[in-house]
Write an enzyme that holds these catalytic residues in place. Structure first.
Site, short mmCIF file in Angstrom:
data_model
loop_
_atom_site.label_atom_id
_atom_site.label_comp_id
_atom_site.label_asym_id
_atom_site.label_seq_id
_atom_site.Cartn_x
_atom_site.Cartn_y
_atom_site.Cartn_z
N LEU A 47 12.58 -5.17 28.50
CA LEU A 47 11.59 -4.79 28.71
C LEU A 47 10.43 -5.98 28.24
CD1 LEU A 47 11.64 -1.18 26.78
CD2 LEU A 47 11.65 -1.90 29.37
N SER A 48 9.01 -5.74 28.75
CA SER A 48 8.10 -6.90 28.29
C SER A 48 8.34 -7.13 26.61
CB SER A 48 6.71 -6.43 28.76
OG SER A 48 6.22 -5.29 28.15
N GLU A 49 8.35 -6.23 25.88
CA GLU A 49 8.26 -6.18 24.50
C GLU A 49 9.57 -5.27 23.70
OE1 GLU A 49 4.39 -8.34 25.17
OE2 GLU A 49 4.98 -6.31 25.59
N THR A 50 10.20 -5.78 22.86
CA THR A 50 10.67 -5.00 21.89
C THR A 50 10.32 -5.15 20.63
OG1 THR A 50 12.78 -4.93 23.52
CG2 THR A 50 13.27 -4.50 21.23
N HIS A 79 0.10 -3.29 22.93
CA HIS A 79 0.88 -2.28 23.25
C HIS A 79 2.35 -2.23 22.22
CE1 HIS A 79 4.22 -3.76 25.89
NE2 HIS A 79 4.76 -2.49 25.87
#
Length: 296
Positions: A47-50, A79
């Site tokens: 994902l774009s961020e974790t 986000h």
């Protein structure tokens, strides 16, 4: 040997409709993980961020978080801030002060507040940002990189660094923003002149449109990955602060639609509190996956 598991949630941020916002993976009880393990997990989730929840080391914070892209760690991101706060509360945790939370991250302490006027939606206070105007000598290269003659130069394009680094560019309209099909390599060269690794292009909607502005965020490496981000808290914070600096705010509050080009329906609201000197960036979050995560 029994597997080591921790709590895990995958949430969708800046939307109340599943699959229409920006997804975030949240790993709980991550104090036993080192940086290498966190990076490996973030690479796997893809994902774009974790985000990784840890016990705070600052007594004023409710929790601590580390935020990773598939390529590296970020000091702050919008986000993941809202999504992590949602997951932390939903797991049964209570903030020290009702209706307020304090997140500890690499960028410092980030304040969050509940907005009762929007069905309990939460918002974060935008962190301080450094603004670097784009040199006029780069305007032609910017237009060529964006493949557009619809840039609104009445609002000077600027680099804004609030953790991530954005080149913020105003287009003549929301339609012009949605029509962008830039040359990523050329755009990356222009963005680097102000230290930016991503483009935040925005344009105004017509009166009575779906939002005040349309926003698109295109990443060009440097830990942010590549491609377009569905909905971006840090870029919205960067834009909100720049509107104040350029004296172009549309009012004390406004809304942003983002993710349209990707088939998403990101819904961001911005509120200025000049008395407290704060800019609040808010949106809904919905949980998609709730369970456990098996650690190596």
């Amino acid at each position: 040997m029994q597997a080591h598991t921790v709590r895990f949630k995958q949430v969708d941020v800046f939307t109340s409709m599943p699959f229409k916002g920006n997804p975030l993976a949240v790993v709980f009880d991550a104090d036993g993980l080192d940086t290498e393990q966190m990076q490996a997990i973030a690479h796997w989730t893809n994902l774009s961020e974790t985000s990784f929840l840890l016990k705070p080391t600052d007594p004023s914070a409710d929790y601590r978080v580390r935020i990773f892209t598939t390529r590296g760690e970020l000091p702050f991101a919008g986000h993941p801030t809202l999504g992590t706060a949602h997951a932390w509360r939903e797991a049964g945790n209570q903030p020290k002060q009702p209706g307020r939370m304090v997140q500890q991250c690499a960028a410092g302490l980030i304040e969050l507040a509940q907005d009762e006027s929007r069905d309990g939606v939460w918002a974060f206070a935008a962190p301080p940002a450094r603004v670097t105007p784009l040199a006029g000598s780069e305007y032609a290269a910017l237009a060529q990189a964006l493949r557009s003659d619809a840039i609104d130069y009445t609002a000077q394009p600027c680099g804004v660094d609030n953790g991530p680094q954005w080149l913020v560019v105003r287009m003549n309209s929301a339609a012009a923003c949605l029509a962008l099909d830039p040359d990523a390599a050329a755009l990356g060269r222009v963005a680097l002149t102000v230290g930016a690794r991503g483009l935040a292009a925005y344009g105004p909607h017509e009166a009575n449109g779906p939002a005040t502005f349309e926003l698109r965020c295109l990443m060009m490496g440097g830990g942010l990955g590549f491609g377009e981000d569905p909905v971006t808290g840090s870029a919205n914070a960067a834009l909100a602060g720049l509107l104040t600096a350029q004296n172009t705010r549309p009012g004390m509050q406004y809304t942003v639609r983002q993710g349209t080009a990707l088939g998403r329906a990101g819904d961001v609201y911005v509120r200025y509190d000049d008395t407290a000197g704060k800019i609040w960036i808010g949106g809904a979050t919905v949980t998609i996956v709730d369970g456990t995560f098996r650690l190596p």
